[in-house]
Design an enzyme around this catalytic site. Sequence first.
Site: not given
Ligand code: NI
Length: 169
Positions: A46, A51, A92-93, A134-135, A138
């Site tokens: 995701g 991000q 998380c990226l 989660h997304e 963000h």
């Molecule tokens: Ni993330």
Amino acid sequence: MAILPILCYPDPRLHKVARPIAAVDDRIRTLVSDMLATMYDAHGIGLAATQVDVHERLVVIDVSEERNQPLVLINPELAWTSAEKHLNEEGCLSVPGIYDGVERFDAVHVRALDEQGQSRVIEADGLLAVCIQHEMDHLMGKVFVEYLSPLKRNRIKTKMVKQQRGARE
Ligand code: NI
């Protein structure tokens, strides 16, 4: 398609609140395809626009094994959440190499526009439900490590700052 740079925690831009998207136009569709390319390139499941330093309400997700079921959520809103919550390990990226437990609703219904501007409701459970929550965090400027204890969070912050310093040298 372009691979976009991903912001890394504790970059303050990760805490900006995204604004709704007024029109799903070619600019948004280009952003969607760049974000999907960026997510697949980074082996993520995701990615939120936040991000990649675009502060608009857009996320892309693919939780399939085959990496061929992209899901695009524009202006996502939770329409329903299950009574039950469970602890799931998340990564998380924007916080590479860190995994820890976060409590999330077991199932959610999310209303969102797709890349054609069509409104629909997605009923999700399991990994997809966790990923959506989660997304969507963000987009509110929240990174999953903010659910952890201040002690853990500070350790992660120190580690990330050191890693990024190392990467620049
Ligand atoms: Ni993330």
